[in-house]
Motif scaffolding. Structure first.
Motif, mmCIF file in Angstrom:
data_model
loop_
_atom_site.group_PDB
_atom_site.id
_atom_site.type_symbol
_atom_site.label_atom_id
_atom_site.label_comp_id
_atom_site.label_asym_id
_atom_site.label_seq_id
_atom_site.Cartn_x
_atom_site.Cartn_y
_atom_site.Cartn_z
ATOM 1 N N GLU A 1 -14.167 -38.270 -54.643
ATOM 2 C CA GLU A 1 -12.752 -37.998 -53.714
ATOM 3 C C GLU A 1 -12.077 -39.848 -54.225
ATOM 4 O O GLU A 1 -10.769 -39.608 -53.301
ATOM 5 C CB GLU A 1 -12.219 -37.439 -51.865
ATOM 6 N N ARG A 2 -12.631 -40.710 -54.007
ATOM 7 C CA ARG A 2 -11.914 -41.871 -54.113
ATOM 8 C C ARG A 2 -11.206 -42.393 -55.175
ATOM 9 O O ARG A 2 -10.296 -43.155 -55.058
ATOM 10 C CB ARG A 2 -12.878 -43.234 -54.117
ATOM 11 N N TYR A 3 -11.459 -41.205 -56.612
ATOM 12 C CA TYR A 3 -11.015 -41.369 -57.682
ATOM 13 C C TYR A 3 -9.299 -40.954 -57.881
ATOM 14 O O TYR A 3 -8.285 -40.756 -58.392
ATOM 15 C CB TYR A 3 -11.395 -40.963 -58.637
ATOM 16 N N ALA B 1 -12.921 -32.014 -60.729
ATOM 17 C CA ALA B 1 -12.793 -31.723 -58.916
ATOM 18 C C ALA B 1 -11.420 -32.191 -58.813
ATOM 19 O O ALA B 1 -10.949 -31.548 -57.429
ATOM 20 C CB ALA B 1 -13.259 -32.965 -58.459
ATOM 21 N N ILE B 2 -10.612 -32.795 -58.819
ATOM 22 C CA ILE B 2 -9.386 -33.167 -58.066
ATOM 23 C C ILE B 2 -7.917 -32.090 -58.856
ATOM 24 O O ILE B 2 -7.504 -32.067 -57.846
ATOM 25 C CB ILE B 2 -8.761 -34.491 -59.321
ATOM 26 N N GLU B 3 -8.754 -31.702 -59.756
ATOM 27 C CA GLU B 3 -7.220 -30.756 -60.603
ATOM 28 C C GLU B 3 -8.182 -29.073 -59.959
ATOM 29 O O GLU B 3 -6.997 -28.335 -59.253
ATOM 30 C CB GLU B 3 -8.215 -30.310 -62.256
ATOM 31 N N GLN B 4 -9.073 -29.040 -59.393
ATOM 32 C CA GLN B 4 -9.704 -27.946 -59.015
ATOM 33 C C GLN B 4 -8.844 -28.230 -57.454
ATOM 34 O O GLN B 4 -8.924 -27.312 -57.143
ATOM 35 C CB GLN B 4 -10.675 -27.921 -58.807
ATOM 36 N N ALA B 5 -9.352 -29.080 -56.873
ATOM 37 C CA ALA B 5 -9.012 -28.813 -55.376
ATOM 38 C C ALA B 5 -7.174 -28.626 -55.385
ATOM 39 O O ALA B 5 -6.739 -28.533 -55.180
ATOM 40 C CB ALA B 5 -8.985 -30.944 -54.805
ATOM 41 N N ILE B 6 -6.203 -30.124 -56.218
ATOM 42 C CA ILE B 6 -4.892 -29.462 -56.073
ATOM 43 C C ILE B 6 -4.269 -28.006 -55.963
ATOM 44 O O ILE B 6 -3.582 -27.402 -56.054
ATOM 45 C CB ILE B 6 -4.182 -30.599 -57.420
#
Length: 449
Positions: A99-101, A57-62
């Protein structure tokens, strides 16, 4: 004068460098910070500290992140640094429940410092490429002129004959040392920064060192023995290297400035007509490239003090040292890049006037052979009498406009090979020393003889 000459539309092509400017742009800086946040999440997922889905999820958001530059600017104005505003925007993009990660266990300085190191790696690669280019051109220049005689000068006065190739080799030697220093510097400088709030990575518990190692591996960076929040010696060393490099280029450029003087005329920056033109004097061809290189060297020497001041940081997080780096280090890179760009063109296009070099030697009327004559007479007369004879002969030669060898020959009734006293025959070990430097350069540059 522009607020920042290297970014001026008028002065930018003189004092600036587009490639280096791109590496220190807001876009590249933000991209490097995002790269660190992505790698951190991937490292923590690899170690099982956060869910794999969170890293995805973090990679996709970035990957899909479009910065709101105005909002980030306002957040930076509020916080003094851009990371807090960036992390908040990214967390909104990641969304619940992952998001907390994002930014897990890290602190602002971890992201900014590691992102800086990523950009420094690119910036040093750019500088190294240009430095190697300068050295390759100087290598060819020195090879062509290993036996070209010219006046060697001390205290701005003609002293003894030297080969021009020897002079060029003298420019090369410190540049070769800087190339070697760069390899040593990289090992200390290009290391990850991950320490959390005070450098202990307490938020990650016993897993802190493993996360640090995994992050370094993913980013292709080295691993420091301890987080370096307030140990800025590596950046001060980098600044010293930039100043040393630009200073050595400045020495070369200063020599060229002096050799290009109208009364000397032994070199010209370029055969190109109209370069360095004057608004008033049509005959002028000013050595503008050399001037820029010298100015860059002096500017870097002045800025270096600020980076040494930035080493004085309080406890586990400094109050102002960081900002000193922001204010000075990019400028030092800009000056060094500009100096290398100008030096590269200078070495490519330098016009060497061998005839003028020989004419300037001949104009001395043998005075540059005073040492050779003194040492030749010493076995016959003794050193002090020989020196006294030469002092008087020099006075007479100058007063009467005669050649020194002729005057000495009249006064010294000793059997010497008088016709062998010629400037081009008194080069000493100059060609040998130059050849040593050229062999060293070929080895470092992997150039064939």
């Amino acid at each position: 004068m522009a607020y920042l000459p290297q970014e001026s539309r008028l002065f930018g092509r003189v004092f600036g460098d587009a490639e280096m400017a791109a590496l220190f742009s807001d876009e590249r800086g933000l991209g490097a910070m995002l790269e660190v946040e992505r790698a951190l999440a991937q490292a923590q997922a690899e170690l099982g500290l956060i869910p794999p889905e969170a890293a995805q999820a973090i990679e996709q958001a970035i990957a899909g992140f479009t910065p709101d530059w105005e909002a980030l600017a306002r957040a930076t104005e509020r916080d003094g640094v851009p990371v807090a505003g960036l992390v908040s925007a990214l967390r909104r993009a990641v969304g619940a429940p992952y998001e907390r990660y994002l930014h897990y266990g890290a602190t602002t300085q971890d992201i900014l410092d590691t992102a800086l190191v990523l950009r420094l790696r690119e910036a040093l690669a750019l500088l190294e490429g240009r430095l190697r280019g300068v050295l390759r051109h100087l290598l060819k220049l020195a090879q062509r002129h290993l036996q070209t005689p010219m006046a060697g000068r001390t205290h701005a006065q003609q002293a003894l004959p030297i080969p021009f190739g020897f002079k060029v080799a003298g420019w090369m030697a410190p540049l070769l040392r800087h190339l070697e220093r760069l390899g040593e510097l990289r090992e200390r400088l290009l290391v990850v920064q991950l320490g959390g709030a005070v450098g202990t990575l307490a938020a990650l518990g016993e897993d802190g060192p493993r996360v640090q190692e995994a992050l370094a591996r993913r980013l292709g960076l080295g691993l420091p023995p301890i987080p370096w929040h307030t140990a800025r010696d590596n950046l001060a060393e980098l600044a010293g290297w930039l100043s040393l490099l630009s200073g050595s280029l400045g020495k070369m450029a200063q020599d060229i400035l002096l050799l290009a003087q109208s009364e000397v005329g032994e070199v010209r920056e370029s055969a190109q007509e109209g370069r360095g033109g004057s608004s008033t004097l049509p005959q002028k061809s000013n050595p503008v490239q050399s001037e820029v290189v010298v100015a860059a060297a002096r500017a870097n020497a002045a800025l270096l003090a600020a980076l040494h001041q930035a080493q004085i940081a309080e406890h586990e997080r400094a109050t102002h040292a960081w900002q000193l780096e922001w204010l000075t280090l990019p400028s030092m890179f800009a000056h060094t890049a500009a100096a290398l760009k100008q030096a590269l063109e200078l070495c490519q296009n330098l016009v060497v006037d061998e005839a003028r070099m020989r004419a300037n030697l001949a104009a001395s009327q043998g005075l540059l052979l005073a040492e050779a004559l003194q040492f030749a007479l010493a076995p016959h007369l003794g050193m002090e009498p020989a020196k006294a004879l030469l002092r008087e002969a020099v006075r007479v030669a100058r007063a009467e406009g005669r050649h020194l060898v002729e005057v000495v020959r009249e006064r010294a009734e000793v059997p010497l090979p008088w016709d062998s006293f010629r400037e081009e025959a008194y080069l000493g070990a100059g060609p040998h020393f130059a050849a040593r430097v050229l062999a060293w350069a070929r080895d470092l540059l992997r150039e064939e003889a």
